[in-house]
Design a protein around this motif. Structure first.
Motif, PDB file in Angstrom:
ATOM      1  N   GLU A  82       0.851  -1.085  -0.085  1.00 38.86           N
ATOM      2  CA  GLU A  82      -0.010  -0.087   0.009  1.00 38.86           C
ATOM      3  C   GLU A  82       0.996   1.141   0.007  1.00 38.86           C
ATOM      4  OE1 GLU A  82      -3.238   2.466  -0.265  1.00 38.86           O
ATOM      5  OE2 GLU A  82      -3.298   0.269  -0.325  1.00 38.86           O
ATOM      6  N   ASN A  83       1.774   1.254   0.769  1.00 43.31           N
ATOM      7  CA  ASN A  83       2.937   2.283   0.871  1.00 43.31           C
ATOM      8  C   ASN A  83       3.447   2.661  -0.363  1.00 43.31           C
ATOM      9  OD1 ASN A  83       2.267   3.023   3.385  1.00 43.31           O
ATOM     10  ND2 ASN A  83       4.023   1.908   4.366  1.00 43.31           N
ATOM     11  N   PHE A  84       3.986   1.630  -1.132  1.00 43.58           N
ATOM     12  CA  PHE A  84       4.481   1.437  -2.393  1.00 43.58           C
ATOM     13  C   PHE A  84       3.757   1.962  -3.621  1.00 43.58           C
ATOM     14  CE2 PHE A  84       5.933  -0.558  -6.364  1.00 43.58           C
ATOM     15  CZ  PHE A  84       7.328   0.056  -6.484  1.00 43.58           C
ATOM     16  N   SER A  85       2.337   1.623  -3.429  1.00 42.43           N
ATOM     17  CA  SER A  85       1.327   2.026  -4.283  1.00 42.43           C
ATOM     18  C   SER A  85       0.999   3.723  -4.294  1.00 42.43           C
ATOM     19  CB  SER A  85       0.141   1.245  -4.176  1.00 42.43           C
ATOM     20  OG  SER A  85      -0.958   1.678  -4.923  1.00 42.43           O
ATOM     21  N   LEU A  88       4.121   5.529  -5.682  1.00 48.58           N
ATOM     22  CA  LEU A  88       3.955   5.374  -7.038  1.00 48.58           C
ATOM     23  C   LEU A  88       3.082   6.616  -7.683  1.00 48.58           C
ATOM     24  CD1 LEU A  88       4.205   1.629  -8.119  1.00 48.58           C
ATOM     25  CD2 LEU A  88       5.962   3.429  -8.399  1.00 48.58           C
ATOM     26  N   LYS A  89       1.952   6.659  -6.795  1.00 40.63           N
ATOM     27  CA  LYS A  89       0.795   7.544  -7.309  1.00 40.63           C
ATOM     28  C   LYS A  89       1.533   8.903  -6.925  1.00 40.63           C
ATOM     29  CE  LYS A  89      -4.165   8.563  -6.317  1.00 40.63           C
ATOM     30  NZ  LYS A  89      -4.942   8.103  -5.307  1.00 40.63           N
ATOM     31  N   VAL A  94       3.582  14.021  -9.099  1.00 41.01           N
ATOM     32  CA  VAL A  94       4.508  14.746  -9.549  1.00 41.01           C
ATOM     33  C   VAL A  94       4.989  15.075 -10.879  1.00 41.01           C
ATOM     34  CG1 VAL A  94       7.193  15.302  -9.014  1.00 41.01           C
ATOM     35  CG2 VAL A  94       5.642  14.558  -7.058  1.00 41.01           C
ATOM     36  N   GLU A  95       4.926  13.895 -11.486  1.00 42.29           N
ATOM     37  CA  GLU A  95       5.000  14.135 -12.890  1.00 42.29           C
ATOM     38  C   GLU A  95       4.067  14.827 -13.643  1.00 42.29           C
ATOM     39  OE1 GLU A  95       5.919  10.844 -16.701  1.00 42.29           O
ATOM     40  OE2 GLU A  95       5.248  10.227 -14.746  1.00 42.29           O
ATOM     41  N   ASN A  96       2.821  14.777 -13.425  1.00 40.03           N
ATOM     42  CA  ASN A  96       1.736  15.453 -13.895  1.00 40.03           C
ATOM     43  C   ASN A  96       1.599  16.979 -13.548  1.00 40.03           C
ATOM     44  OD1 ASN A  96       0.275  13.244 -15.060  1.00 40.03           O
ATOM     45  ND2 ASN A  96      -0.987  12.804 -13.442  1.00 40.03           N
ATOM     46  N   TRP A  97       2.265  17.280 -12.043  1.00 39.11           N
ATOM     47  CA  TRP A  97       2.303  18.652 -11.810  1.00 39.11           C
ATOM     48  C   TRP A  97       3.534  19.093 -12.568  1.00 39.11           C
ATOM     49  CZ3 TRP A  97       6.826  20.590  -9.198  1.00 39.11           C
ATOM     50  CH2 TRP A  97       6.618  22.025  -8.839  1.00 39.11           C
TER      51      TRP A  97
END
Length: 125
Positions: A82-85, A88-89, A94-97
């Motif tokens: 869950e933390n990894f997911s 990644l989210k 950040v990539e979208n930002w």
């Protein structure tokens, strides 16, 4: 003669009683031996069943403890996934930002370039 027959009959009866008593004692002894042998045989089976039950109980405790440990590890793995997911989210966010900022900067740059060009063209006329 009659008393001799009675004595003979009584002697035969006494001999038969002695024989019957001896056979009865042998029969009782044999029955006791048989009973003891059956009880011993049953006791061996009961003792074996008891030992098997103890082993099963010990194995059941180990299995239960293993299941508890497995459940704990599973919960830990689920938390890690869950933390990894989530990480990644966040990276995707950040990539979208960054894309959004890049797009905004491109618009600002294009606008500034046009404003500069307009200023240059008005100053040259």
């Amino acid at each position: 003669m009659l008393s001799a027959l009675i004595k003979e009959h009584q002697a035969k009866q006494a001999a038969k009683r002695v024989t019957q008593e001896q056979k009865r004692k042998e029969c009782v002894a044999a029955a006791n031996e048989l009973t003891q042998a059956l009880v011993d045989h049953l006791n061996v089976g009961v003792a074996q069943a008891y030992l098997n039950q103890k082993k099963l109980d010990a194995e059941a405790k180990l299995l239960h403890q293993g299941a508890i440990n497995f459940a704990k590890q599973t919960q830990q793995w689920l938390a890690l996934v869950e933390n990894f997911s989530s990480a990644l989210k966040e990276i995707g966010d950040v990539e979208n930002w960054a894309r959004s900022i890049e797009s905004d900067m491109k618009i600002i740059t294009d606008t500034l370039e046009r404003a500069y060009e307009n200023t240059q063209s008005t100053t040259s006329q």
